[in-house]
Enzyme design. Sequence first.
Site, mmCIF file in Angstrom:
data_model
loop_
_atom_site.group_PDB
_atom_site.id
_atom_site.type_symbol
_atom_site.label_atom_id
_atom_site.label_comp_id
_atom_site.label_asym_id
_atom_site.label_seq_id
_atom_site.Cartn_x
_atom_site.Cartn_y
_atom_site.Cartn_z
ATOM 1 C CG HIS A 142 -11.104 85.567 83.618
ATOM 2 N ND1 HIS A 142 -11.916 85.758 84.715
ATOM 3 C CD2 HIS A 142 -11.852 85.894 82.543
ATOM 4 C CE1 HIS A 142 -13.094 86.185 84.312
ATOM 5 N NE2 HIS A 142 -13.083 86.281 83.000
ATOM 6 C CB SER A 179 -17.536 93.000 82.782
ATOM 7 O OG SER A 179 -16.650 92.217 82.033
ATOM 8 C CB SER A 180 -13.720 95.294 79.328
ATOM 9 O OG SER A 180 -13.111 94.042 79.550
ATOM 10 C CB CYS A 181 -16.443 90.598 78.340
ATOM 11 S SG CYS A 181 -17.518 90.177 79.694
ATOM 12 C CE1 TYR A 213 -20.420 88.231 84.486
ATOM 13 C CE2 TYR A 213 -19.338 89.338 82.651
ATOM 14 C CZ TYR A 213 -19.536 89.186 84.007
ATOM 15 O OH TYR A 213 -18.857 89.979 84.883
HETATM 16 P P1 GDP Z 1 -11.987 86.439 77.754
HETATM 17 O O1 GDP Z 1 -11.151 87.678 77.950
HETATM 18 O O2 GDP Z 1 -13.436 86.664 78.069
HETATM 19 O O3 GDP Z 1 -11.792 85.848 76.384
HETATM 20 O O4 GDP Z 1 -11.584 85.350 78.839
HETATM 21 P P2 GDP Z 1 -10.262 84.547 79.232
HETATM 22 O O5 GDP Z 1 -9.464 85.336 80.202
HETATM 23 O O6 GDP Z 1 -10.753 83.218 79.716
HETATM 24 O O7 GDP Z 1 -9.422 84.301 77.915
HETATM 25 C C1 GDP Z 1 -8.624 85.274 77.307
HETATM 26 C C2 GDP Z 1 -7.800 84.674 76.189
HETATM 27 O O8 GDP Z 1 -6.766 83.842 76.746
HETATM 28 C C3 GDP Z 1 -8.571 83.786 75.210
HETATM 29 O O9 GDP Z 1 -8.066 84.039 73.923
HETATM 30 C C4 GDP Z 1 -8.186 82.379 75.660
HETATM 31 O O10 GDP Z 1 -8.273 81.423 74.619
HETATM 32 C C5 GDP Z 1 -6.723 82.600 76.056
HETATM 33 N N1 GDP Z 1 -6.172 81.568 76.929
HETATM 34 C C6 GDP Z 1 -4.974 80.943 76.733
HETATM 35 N N2 GDP Z 1 -4.763 80.012 77.662
HETATM 36 C C7 GDP Z 1 -5.819 80.049 78.506
HETATM 37 C C8 GDP Z 1 -6.150 79.322 79.684
HETATM 38 O O11 GDP Z 1 -5.442 78.430 80.137
HETATM 39 N N3 GDP Z 1 -7.314 79.661 80.304
HETATM 40 C C9 GDP Z 1 -8.123 80.644 79.825
HETATM 41 N N4 GDP Z 1 -9.244 80.932 80.487
HETATM 42 N N5 GDP Z 1 -7.841 81.335 78.693
HETATM 43 C C10 GDP Z 1 -6.710 81.048 78.048
#
Ligand code: GDP
Length: 318
Positions: free
Chosen positions: A184, A112-114, A141
Amino acid sequence: MPDVMTSHAKIFVSGHRGLVGSAVVRQLQRQGFTNVVTATRQELDLRDPQAVRQWFKDHRPEFVIHVAGKVGGINANATEPADFIYDNLMIHATVLRASYECDVRKLLYLGSSCIYPRDCPQPIKEEYLLTGPLEATNRAYAVAKIAGLVSCEAYRTQFGCRFISAMPTNLYGPHDNFDLVSSHVLPALIRKFDDARRAQQSTVTVWGTGQPRREFLFVDDLAEACLFLMQNYEGPDTINVGTGEDVMIAELADTVRQIVYPGSEIRYDRTKPDGTPRKLLDVSRLHKLGWAHRTPLMEGIRMTYQWFLEHASQHQRR
Ligand code: GDP
């Protein structure tokens, strides 16, 4: 002749009910593979070494596309780190071991890229893995996923197993988790704008500042890349799978707004974390091997929203 998957080869796809697994099964069917085996969570607990070993002995898969794992968004990762590290460490350890013991001919593992270091240069090259500290919100994770990746290398080195790995960027598509707390960003936004549209609420809240940048790949494209690598790649190095393009969360939110509920306005909740500032993969290795993604973001979001609308009543509309 290279040992490729023929149309009758027995192929085990782990995690077939999830976002990635379901797309891999669809892709295998599309490409004419007729002997795909799967196991539900009730039939097989992938965290249980004994059960996994027995299942492999009973079913004897020749090829394994191992995409099962506990996944979640920024909130789920931050609040359930013990479950994320335990489930993923166990799932990867059991499947890899059983694949080795039961002479699986080839296995694909997905990272995963994270799991790349939080502050590594962008776009992220494969060799940046393990060169710096991880993002705090998904460290548990990431460590488990890295353990799986290193395990693939270890089985190759010690036993000559044909275990390859790929590193997908942020994915989205049908069968995603649309739950507002654990998902996500992309499915969360689809759900939020659709909820607001139904309730005729004019504002939609987006977490963080909207400034982070992320890359998004439609999951059917990833599935195609997985099969491409199974058939064409033998190397020990992991291969990034992405689009090579990223967008700001604010741009993404606006795109989803336009598709789902153009009459709404976006509000940012700055009390929520941004996570890592940017995550964009360098996909030049994959392009050199001969594969590139095909689905533009706008089209992928439209297809995902369509799927969500068709399945929303039975799917996570809590
Ligand atoms: P990440 O790529 O591991 O950080 O996982 P996410 O996909 O959960 O979040 C990506 C980015 O989207 C982060 O900066 C979150 O704060 C932002 N984000 C904005 N709105 C939302 C939301 O409703 N849900 C989630 N999960 N992330 C959000």
